[in-house]
Every structure is written in C-alpha cells, then in structure tokens.
Design an enzyme around this catalytic site. Structure first.
Site, PDB file in Angstrom:
ATOM      1  N   THR A   1      41.127  30.790  46.967  1.00  0.00           N
ATOM      2  CA  THR A   1      42.558  30.810  47.277  1.00  0.00           C
ATOM      3  C   THR A   1      42.964  29.728  48.269  1.00  0.00           C
ATOM      4  OG1 THR A   1      44.207  32.161  48.439  1.00  0.00           O
ATOM      5  CG2 THR A   1      41.934  32.651  48.924  1.00  0.00           C
ATOM      6  N   ASP A   2      44.250  29.376  48.263  1.00  0.00           N
ATOM      7  CA  ASP A   2      44.784  28.443  49.265  1.00  0.00           C
ATOM      8  C   ASP A   2      44.755  29.058  50.670  1.00  0.00           C
ATOM      9  OD1 ASP A   2      46.847  30.303  48.872  1.00  0.00           O
ATOM     10  OD2 ASP A   2      48.392  28.821  48.419  1.00  0.00           O
TER      11      ASP A   2
HETATM   12  N1  LIG Z   1      46.886  36.387  42.570  1.00  0.00           N
HETATM   13  C1  LIG Z   1      46.942  35.295  43.297  1.00  0.00           C
HETATM   14  O1  LIG Z   1      48.032  34.826  43.627  1.00  0.00           O
HETATM   15  C2  LIG Z   1      45.674  34.567  43.696  1.00  0.00           C
HETATM   16  C3  LIG Z   1      45.794  33.306  44.284  1.00  0.00           C
HETATM   17  C4  LIG Z   1      44.629  32.601  44.594  1.00  0.00           C
HETATM   18  C5  LIG Z   1      43.386  33.139  44.318  1.00  0.00           C
HETATM   19  N2  LIG Z   1      43.290  34.385  43.768  1.00  0.00           N
HETATM   20  C6  LIG Z   1      41.953  34.877  43.449  1.00  0.00           C
HETATM   21  O2  LIG Z   1      41.882  35.007  42.039  1.00  0.00           O
HETATM   22  C7  LIG Z   1      41.041  36.089  41.671  1.00  0.00           C
HETATM   23  C8  LIG Z   1      41.776  37.040  40.751  1.00  0.00           C
HETATM   24  O3  LIG Z   1      42.957  37.516  41.399  1.00  0.00           O
HETATM   25  P1  LIG Z   1      43.946  38.524  40.662  1.00  0.00           P
HETATM   26  O4  LIG Z   1      45.294  38.294  41.219  1.00  0.00           O
HETATM   27  O5  LIG Z   1      43.735  38.451  39.202  1.00  0.00           O
HETATM   28  O6  LIG Z   1      43.397  39.904  41.241  1.00  0.00           O
HETATM   29  P2  LIG Z   1      43.425  41.385  40.637  1.00  0.00           P
HETATM   30  O7  LIG Z   1      43.378  42.272  41.834  1.00  0.00           O
HETATM   31  O8  LIG Z   1      44.533  41.542  39.659  1.00  0.00           O
HETATM   32  O9  LIG Z   1      42.056  41.478  39.826  1.00  0.00           O
HETATM   33  C9  LIG Z   1      40.797  41.603  40.441  1.00  0.00           C
HETATM   34  C10 LIG Z   1      39.873  42.253  39.431  1.00  0.00           C
HETATM   35  O10 LIG Z   1      38.571  42.339  40.009  1.00  0.00           O
HETATM   36  C11 LIG Z   1      38.019  43.612  39.694  1.00  0.00           C
HETATM   37  N3  LIG Z   1      37.003  43.953  40.713  1.00  0.00           N
HETATM   38  C12 LIG Z   1      37.207  44.274  42.008  1.00  0.00           C
HETATM   39  N4  LIG Z   1      36.034  44.517  42.611  1.00  0.00           N
HETATM   40  C13 LIG Z   1      35.056  44.313  41.675  1.00  0.00           C
HETATM   41  C14 LIG Z   1      33.638  44.393  41.691  1.00  0.00           C
HETATM   42  N5  LIG Z   1      32.977  44.724  42.805  1.00  0.00           N
HETATM   43  N6  LIG Z   1      32.972  44.120  40.555  1.00  0.00           N
HETATM   44  C15 LIG Z   1      33.615  43.790  39.417  1.00  0.00           C
HETATM   45  N7  LIG Z   1      34.963  43.717  39.341  1.00  0.00           N
HETATM   46  C16 LIG Z   1      35.678  43.965  40.465  1.00  0.00           C
HETATM   47  C17 LIG Z   1      39.200  44.564  39.700  1.00  0.00           C
HETATM   48  O11 LIG Z   1      38.941  45.750  38.973  1.00  0.00           O
HETATM   49  C18 LIG Z   1      40.279  43.684  39.052  1.00  0.00           C
HETATM   50  O12 LIG Z   1      40.266  43.829  37.644  1.00  0.00           O
HETATM   51  C19 LIG Z   1      40.582  36.723  42.984  1.00  0.00           C
HETATM   52  O13 LIG Z   1      39.315  36.209  43.287  1.00  0.00           O
HETATM   53  C20 LIG Z   1      41.605  36.250  43.997  1.00  0.00           C
HETATM   54  O14 LIG Z   1      41.050  36.176  45.285  1.00  0.00           O
HETATM   55  C21 LIG Z   1      44.404  35.111  43.457  1.00  0.00           C
END
Ligand SMILES: NC(=O)c1ccc[n+]([C@@H]2O[C@H](COP(=O)([O-])OP(=O)(O)OC[C@H]3O[C@@H](n4cnc5c(N)ncnc54)[C@H](O)[C@@H]3O)[C@@H](O)[C@H]2O)c1
Length: 315
Positions: A124-125
């Site tokens: 992430t940023d």
């Molecule tokens: N949403 C954003 O704006 C954003 C921005 C930058 C980076 N990210 C990163 O992108 C990735 C995805 O984000 P997202 O928004 O889709 O999140 P989300 O919360 O929608 O999805 C996360 C998924 O990970 C699964 N999960 C959690 N713990 C787990 C484990 N121990 N083992 C297996 N699965 C597990 C959850 O069940 C869920 O399906 C993350 O790593 C997040 O840090 C998100």
C-alpha cells in the site's frame, strides 16, 4: 502458468482472479482465502464456474497447508492479496494484522524460497506515511503511522530481505486507494452510500481535508498482471492514478450522485493516526505502458450506483 492467488475472495484479489482468467486462456488459477468477515466467494462469481479455476479455503499462516497446495498444484507464482485491511480495526486490535500481514507473508516467502517460485506481494501507499506535498517514488523511506500500515511495511521489508539474502524472486506493488463494486461495507464509499440510503448525515473526520489518491479496481488488476509479466526479481512498482481528492470532495461527489447536497456532511473528531496525504509517483509502472482506462468520475458513478442498488439501508 499456474497462479496461486491468496486473498482472492476479497475485493481486489477477486477482480485480479477474474481478469487473469479472461486475459490468459492458457493459465490456471488457484484462489486461496481464509474467508474472514471480508472474504466472500460470491465476489469471484463467474470464476467459480471456470474449469481453469480452483477455490480453496485456507490461511496463509498455515505453512503446511500452503506448502501442500504449492507442491500439489505445481504452482509457478504466488500473488498475495491476503491481509487484514481495515485501518480502524488495526487501531482497535493489532493482533490479527501482525499474524496475517507479517507472519503470513513470512510463511509465503519461506515457501517461495523452498520451491524456487516467484511471489508478488500487494502492498500500500500507506507505508510511505503522510506527505504534505510531492510524490513518493519506490525508493522513498517507510514511515508508517498506524498498525495496519506498519504491518504492511514490515511485510515489504521481509520481501526485500528475502530477495537480498536468499535471492527469492519477489516483486512488490504499492497501490493507492482502490475503489469499485464489491468492496466491503466498512470502506469509505460503500459506508457513505449506506448512510445516505438510511437518511443519515455523512461523518467527516477532522477538517475533511485529508487527501487520498483513488484508482478504479479493474485498472489495478491490469497493472498487477503487467507488473507480474514485465518485472524482474526484487522490483518494486507504485500503482497510482494521480486522482487526488480531499475526503470532503469525495463525500460531495458521492452525495451529488445520490441527489443530495453538502449539508448532509457532519464534521466529527479526527481519527487516530489519520495521515494527511498520500501521493504516489507512478511513473515507473506507466513506463511499462500502463495508465488508468476508467476515469475517476466514471468509476465513481459505477461504484455508487452498484452500492445504491444493493446495500440494505435497514442495517
Ligand atoms: N483496498 C485498498 O484501497 C488497498 C490499497 C492498497 C493496498 N491494498 C492491499 O491490497 C490487498 C487486498 O486488499 P482488499 O481491499 O482487496 O482487502 P479485502 O479486505 O477486501 O480482502 C482481503 C482478503 O484476504 C483474506 N484473508 C485475510 N486473512 C487471511 C489469511 N490469514 N489467509 C488467507 N486469506 C486471508 C480475507 O478473507 C479477504 O478475502 C491487501 O493486501 C491490502 O493491504 C488495498
């Protein structure tokens, strides 16, 4: 090519799985997800019917299970979206963030090292911390300010160390705020839509002038696949849109789309650890030929309409 997409039943991972299956007819995808409160296989919709796709319920901290999967399916690449992702939850209780976001990534790195396979870590940023002006490029220092961003930064450092120490073929991306349909209701846009549907004021923390950069989720999936194909071991890529908005501007745009005016905004106390601004220098990924295809305004209309049709105002 056999891809293991961890966290693939979450918001961004599910888009990536569906995008890869559409773009790469010869590839197979194994989606693994713990199905926490944030995961839901319905996000994978048509992928669940695809014979090139397998869904497995599992936890990335379970090394034995992860290794069995990598070995059984002869996985070529792990793309890790799995994480605890909600900053507010990390402030309430950091434990699950430490376990999944740090220990989980360490588990995957160990397996990538043992099997000599590639790993792409989605970060992430927020790891770069708050910057009032200018842009963080991929060499910027990490200055995380909340437990969530600290856990993601820790994972990034482990990835870097596994590349430097063992030569693991690990690549990382840092993404700005990603938005679109299928995001969990706890996140900014769906939460605003639900409040409006319920006839409630929108909460705006502090002075509402905190700035975030927003990118539509399908454009993010395109960037990740491009990075996966074009990057070299140890590479890092920022994925950003340059579409920066204050939280106040964002709420006004959501209100406009639902036929409401700014009087629906109510100022509240600032959140703990609320960074003022994030801004990514995304020139490196753009040099690979990527740029967003869906404009911010179009993406926001799609997202707001999607939530307005589906969210239940009674909850
Ligand atoms: N949403 C954003 O704006 C954003 C921005 C930058 C980076 N990210 C990163 O992108 C990735 C995805 O984000 P997202 O928004 O889709 O999140 P989300 O919360 O929608 O999805 C996360 C998924 O990970 C699964 N999960 C959690 N713990 C787990 C484990 N121990 N083992 C297996 N699965 C597990 C959850 O069940 C869920 O399906 C993350 O790593 C997040 O840090 C998100």
């Amino acid at each position: 090519m056999k891809l293991l997409v961890t966290g693939g039943a979450g918001f961004m991972g599910s888009y990536f799985v569906k995008y890869v299956l559409r773009q790469k007819p010869e590839w197979e995808v194994i989606t693994l997800d713990k199905l926490t409160y944030a995961g839901d296989t319905s996000k994978l919709d048509q992928a669940l019917e695809d014979p090139r796709h397998t869904f497995i319920e599992g936890d990335i901290t379970d090394g034995q299970h992860m290794e069995e999967i990598v070995s059984h399916y002869s996985v070529d690449v792990i793309v890790n979206f799995a994480a605890e992702t909600h900053v507010d939850n990390s402030i309430e209780e950091a434990d699950p963030f430490i376990r999944t976001n740090i220990t989980g990534v360490h588990t995957l790195l160990e397996i990538a090292n043992k099997y000599g396979i590639r790993m792409l870590q989605i970060s992430t940023d927020e790891v770069y911390g708050s910057i009032e002006e200018g842009y963080s490029d991929e060499r910027a220092a990490f200055r995380p300010n909340n437990p969530y961003s600290a856990s993601k930064a820790s994972a990034d450092l482990l990835c870097r160390a596994y590349y430097q120490t063992y030569g693991v073929d690990v690549v990382r991306t840092h993404s700005c705020n990603i938005f679109g349909p299928y995001q969990h209701e706890e996140k900014f846009i769906p939460k605003c839509v639900r409040h409006i549907l319920k006839g409630e004021h929108l909460q705006l923390h502090g002075d509402g002038l905190n700035v975030r950069e927003w990118l539509y989720v399908e454009d993010h999936a395109r960037a990740v696949l491009l990075v996966l194909e074009e990057s070299e071991a140890g590479d890092v890529y920022n994925i950003g849109s340059y579409d920066e908005l204050t939280n106040r501007e964002m709420e006004i745009k959501i209100l406009e789309r639902m036929g409401k005016d700014p009087s629906w905004i109510q100022y509240t106390e600032d959140r703990q650890g609320n960074d003022r601004r994030y801004g990514l220098d995304s020139s490196k990924v753009r040099d690979l030929g990527w740029e967003p295809q869906i404009s911010f305004e179009e993406g926001l209309t799609r997202a707001v309409n999607w939530y307005a049709e589906r969210l239940n105002p009674k909850r």
